[in-house]
Design a protein around this motif. Structure first.
Motif: not given
Length: 197
Positions: A182-185, A32-33, A172-174
């Motif tokens: 950006x979204x969490x990994x 998610x964001x 996180x990444x784009x």
């Protein structure tokens, strides 16, 4: 041995993939964001054409030609830019720009992303990613999303590795759908807080 079997072995060796299973998925799972790094937010205010909705067609098919392009772009960018911090270059803590001859990790990433888009790669598969190094320092890499897994282009090495084969903790990444978001990994050893956030 059959020709098909030999071709399969060659392909596996070519893409650097292990034949055994590994604990981390070949492609990242996002949760998610989250907020973009401040440097990327400022970059997008200046480079609006580089930050917006992307056409997410799913992970790209990784062909031999595309693999060779990834290796070449990673090597050429790493070789052409001298590593210096933003403090050394601009006198500020964080500034994301396309490098000319010097730059820090985010600048390498922006350059590689630009070079690959110019070679026909989709922006939705070229994702700036924030990680933590084993010593706890923040770092940025370019993650290339493919049908064979997510591969990391890093200014600290010329070898292109699967994300699960690096020593980093992924934060996180784009987003694949919008370059400004950006979204969490999901990474089992991700700490709650890290630099470059």
């Amino acid at each position: 041995m059959t020709r098909t079997f030999l071709k399969g072995l060659l392909t596996t060796a070519l893409f650097g993939l292990a034949t055994s299973a590994y604990a981390t998925p070949a492609n990242m799972i996002t949760l998610g964001k989250t907020n973009p790094p401040i440097g990327h937010y400022e970059f997008c205010k200046v480079n609006t054409g580089k930050c917006g909705p992307t056409n997410d067609g799913g992970p790209m098919q990784l062909t031999e030609a595309k693999w060779k392009t990834l290796l070449k772009v990673n090597y050429n960018a790493n070789s052409s830019v001298e590593p210096l911090t933003d403090q050394e270059i601009y006198g500020v803590e964080e500034k994301w720009v396309y490098p000319k001859s010097v730059g820090d990790c985010e600048d390498y990433v922006l350059l590689k992303q630009k070079m690959l888009v110019e070679r026909g790669f989709s922006p939705s598969d070229l994702l700036i990613t924030v990680v933590l190094q084993p010593n706890g320092d923040g770092h940025a890499v370019l993650v290339v999303r493919t049908d064979r897994g997510d591969f990391v282009l890093d200014n600290m090495r010329n070898k292109v590795l699967l994300w699960s084969d690096t020593e980093y903790t992924y934060l996180k990444r784009q987003s694949t759908k919008n370059a400004a978001q950006w979204v969490k990994i999901e990474d089992d050893h991700s700490p709650a807080v890290g630099s470059l956030q």
